[in-house]
Design a protein around this motif. Sequence first.
Motif, PDB file in Angstrom:
ATOM      1  N   LEU A  87       0.829  -1.206   0.000  1.00 43.90           N
ATOM      2  CA  LEU A  87       0.000   0.000   0.000  1.00 43.90           C
ATOM      3  C   LEU A  87       0.859   1.249   0.000  1.00 43.90           C
ATOM      4  O   LEU A  87       0.578   2.216  -0.725  1.00 43.90           O
ATOM      5  CB  LEU A  87      -0.927  -0.012   1.216  1.00 43.90           C
ATOM      6  N   LEU A  88       1.932   1.255   0.776  1.00 40.02           N
ATOM      7  CA  LEU A  88       2.828   2.405   0.823  1.00 40.02           C
ATOM      8  C   LEU A  88       3.516   2.627  -0.517  1.00 40.02           C
ATOM      9  O   LEU A  88       3.701   3.774  -0.945  1.00 40.02           O
ATOM     10  CB  LEU A  88       3.878   2.202   1.924  1.00 40.02           C
ATOM     11  N   VAL A  89       3.887   1.541  -1.179  1.00 42.37           N
ATOM     12  CA  VAL A  89       4.514   1.661  -2.501  1.00 42.37           C
ATOM     13  C   VAL A  89       3.536   2.270  -3.502  1.00 42.37           C
ATOM     14  O   VAL A  89       3.900   3.143  -4.298  1.00 42.37           O
ATOM     15  CB  VAL A  89       5.016   0.290  -2.974  1.00 42.37           C
ATOM     16  N   PHE A  94       4.525   7.279  -7.599  1.00 37.25           N
ATOM     17  CA  PHE A  94       4.545   8.300  -8.647  1.00 37.25           C
ATOM     18  C   PHE A  94       5.416   9.510  -8.280  1.00 37.25           C
ATOM     19  O   PHE A  94       5.653  10.354  -9.143  1.00 37.25           O
ATOM     20  CB  PHE A  94       3.120   8.769  -8.960  1.00 37.25           C
ATOM     21  N   ASN A  95       5.863   9.599  -7.037  1.00 39.24           N
ATOM     22  CA  ASN A  95       6.705  10.737  -6.644  1.00 39.24           C
ATOM     23  C   ASN A  95       7.997  10.825  -7.445  1.00 39.24           C
ATOM     24  O   ASN A  95       8.354  11.908  -7.932  1.00 39.24           O
ATOM     25  CB  ASN A  95       7.007  10.663  -5.144  1.00 39.24           C
ATOM     26  N   PRO A  96       8.753   9.723  -7.630  1.00 41.70           N
ATOM     27  CA  PRO A  96       9.976   9.834  -8.438  1.00 41.70           C
ATOM     28  C   PRO A  96       9.716  10.166  -9.899  1.00 41.70           C
ATOM     29  O   PRO A  96      10.592  10.709 -10.582  1.00 41.70           O
ATOM     30  CB  PRO A  96      10.608   8.427  -8.307  1.00 41.70           C
ATOM     31  N   ILE A  97       8.502   9.874 -10.378  1.00 46.38           N
ATOM     32  CA  ILE A  97       8.181  10.123 -11.785  1.00 46.38           C
ATOM     33  C   ILE A  97       7.918  11.596 -12.045  1.00 46.38           C
ATOM     34  O   ILE A  97       8.364  12.160 -13.056  1.00 46.38           O
ATOM     35  CB  ILE A  97       6.967   9.270 -12.211  1.00 46.38           C
ATOM     36  N   ALA A 103      17.784  16.689  -5.055  1.00 43.66           N
ATOM     37  CA  ALA A 103      17.892  16.906  -3.612  1.00 43.66           C
ATOM     38  C   ALA A 103      19.346  17.006  -3.190  1.00 43.66           C
ATOM     39  O   ALA A 103      19.716  17.896  -2.429  1.00 43.66           O
ATOM     40  CB  ALA A 103      17.192  15.775  -2.856  1.00 43.66           C
ATOM     41  N   PHE A 104      20.180  16.057  -3.663  1.00 46.27           N
ATOM     42  CA  PHE A 104      21.614  16.092  -3.374  1.00 46.27           C
ATOM     43  C   PHE A 104      22.313  15.194  -4.379  1.00 46.27           C
ATOM     44  O   PHE A 104      21.678  14.444  -5.125  1.00 46.27           O
ATOM     45  CB  PHE A 104      21.909  15.651  -1.930  1.00 46.27           C
ATOM     46  N   MET A 105      23.629  15.298  -4.404  1.00 47.11           N
ATOM     47  CA  MET A 105      24.445  14.500  -5.317  1.00 47.11           C
ATOM     48  C   MET A 105      25.160  13.401  -4.536  1.00 47.11           C
ATOM     49  O   MET A 105      25.777  13.666  -3.509  1.00 47.11           O
ATOM     50  CB  MET A 105      25.470  15.383  -6.027  1.00 47.11           C
ATOM     51  N   ALA A 106      25.043  12.171  -5.002  1.00 49.29           N
ATOM     52  CA  ALA A 106      25.781  11.034  -4.448  1.00 49.29           C
ATOM     53  C   ALA A 106      26.874  10.676  -5.450  1.00 49.29           C
ATOM     54  O   ALA A 106      26.665   9.868  -6.354  1.00 49.29           O
ATOM     55  CB  ALA A 106      24.849   9.850  -4.195  1.00 49.29           C
ATOM     56  N   GLY A 107      28.013  11.322  -5.317  1.00 50.05           N
ATOM     57  CA  GLY A 107      29.053  11.179  -6.327  1.00 50.05           C
ATOM     58  C   GLY A 107      28.640  11.911  -7.586  1.00 50.05           C
ATOM     59  O   GLY A 107      28.421  13.126  -7.574  1.00 50.05           O
ATOM     60  N   SER A 112      16.917  12.652  -6.788  1.00 48.95           N
ATOM     61  CA  SER A 112      15.815  13.600  -6.901  1.00 48.95           C
ATOM     62  C   SER A 112      14.987  13.647  -5.617  1.00 48.95           C
ATOM     63  O   SER A 112      15.003  12.706  -4.804  1.00 48.95           O
ATOM     64  CB  SER A 112      14.912  13.224  -8.079  1.00 48.95           C
ATOM     65  N   CYS A 113      14.256  14.736  -5.458  1.00 47.81           N
ATOM     66  CA  CYS A 113      13.361  14.875  -4.307  1.00 47.81           C
ATOM     67  C   CYS A 113      12.241  13.838  -4.348  1.00 47.81           C
ATOM     68  O   CYS A 113      11.704  13.456  -3.304  1.00 47.81           O
ATOM     69  CB  CYS A 113      12.755  16.279  -4.286  1.00 47.81           C
ATOM     70  N   GLY A 114      11.886  13.381  -5.551  1.00 45.11           N
ATOM     71  CA  GLY A 114      10.845  12.365  -5.674  1.00 45.11           C
ATOM     72  C   GLY A 114      11.228  11.070  -4.990  1.00 45.11           C
ATOM     73  O   GLY A 114      10.411  10.447  -4.299  1.00 45.11           O
ATOM     74  N   TRP A 115      12.495  10.659  -5.162  1.00 46.20           N
ATOM     75  CA  TRP A 115      12.951   9.436  -4.499  1.00 46.20           C
ATOM     76  C   TRP A 115      13.033   9.625  -2.993  1.00 46.20           C
ATOM     77  O   TRP A 115      12.734   8.698  -2.222  1.00 46.20           O
ATOM     78  CB  TRP A 115      14.306   9.003  -5.062  1.00 46.20           C
ATOM     79  N   ILE A 116      13.447  10.805  -2.555  1.00 49.85           N
ATOM     80  CA  ILE A 116      13.513  11.076  -1.123  1.00 49.85           C
ATOM     81  C   ILE A 116      12.117  11.019  -0.497  1.00 49.85           C
ATOM     82  O   ILE A 116      11.924  10.411   0.565  1.00 49.85           O
ATOM     83  CB  ILE A 116      14.162  12.447  -0.865  1.00 49.85           C
ATOM     84  N   SER A 117      11.145  11.646  -1.151  1.00 50.98           N
ATOM     85  CA  SER A 117       9.784  11.622  -0.607  1.00 50.98           C
ATOM     86  C   SER A 117       9.184  10.217  -0.664  1.00 50.98           C
ATOM     87  O   SER A 117       8.415   9.822   0.223  1.00 50.98           O
ATOM     88  CB  SER A 117       8.898  12.605  -1.382  1.00 50.98           C
TER      89      SER A 117
END
Length: 272
Positions: A87-89, A94-97, A103-107, A112-117
């Motif tokens: 259910l959470l998924v 759709f947030n990452p889409i 949001a920040f750089m990993a290397g 993106s903020c979508g993945w963070i949210s």
Amino acid sequence: MKTSRLEQAIFTLNARQMASEPDSHIGAIDPRALLVVTAIYLLAMLSVPVISLGMLIWFAVYPIISAPLAHIAYERLFIKSLYVLPLLVVIGIFNPIFDHETAFMAGNIAISCGWISFLSIIIRGLLSVQAVLLLIYVAGFNRMCEGLLLLKVPRLLVTQLLMVYRYLEVLLQEALSMHRARQARAYGKQSYGPRMWGSFVGQLMLRTFARAERIHRAMLARGFNGSLTWSRNARWSTPDTVYCTVWLIVFALLRYVDFSSWLLKLLTPMSI
């Protein structure tokens, strides 16, 4: 004889009516204290900004510490909370889409903020379920409802909550009875066909309503007047005050102090 999932669900409902470990370290805590701590925990955790994933992770301290104090393995609590993961998924997929803001750089990789949210929604959901499960495991559903009543929650609402919980067992018992009858006539066939599902669900609802009506008449014959009688054995004591105070201070620190950034600065070597 192998126990079916319906039987396991009935056993679980019966077990959760009472506290699982009354002699545990926090089993004797007043249900009002447990309710207040759980409510403040949920409010503090859910008020963390979506982008502050580092602050949110620290709120796992509450179930991780409280589970052993209640003589409950945290792994068991965590596995139970995974039932809401699909259910959470669905809620956050759709947030990452749609949210591509960095949001920040990993290397060389931009997160993106979508993945963070998306991760924030999953963590919040799992921790919320774990906190509620911990409350029910420690206090039991009956003591939890008694605590709600002592906190001046309307009696009608508490009665409805308890009756819904108890009538879930009626629904499961009728489903188990129909399932056994069907197995006795299925000649080894395990699955239900699409046509049988409609008839099964319809008959289940009719049987459940009929049995609920019989139970209601039996309750009226025994003097039920619309409200349940409570023992009111709960007594607020010094350990309850200490329990609430300690956890409220911890929640305030977790909410307003970014321990992840502080720890990162501490571990990062100072530039010369």
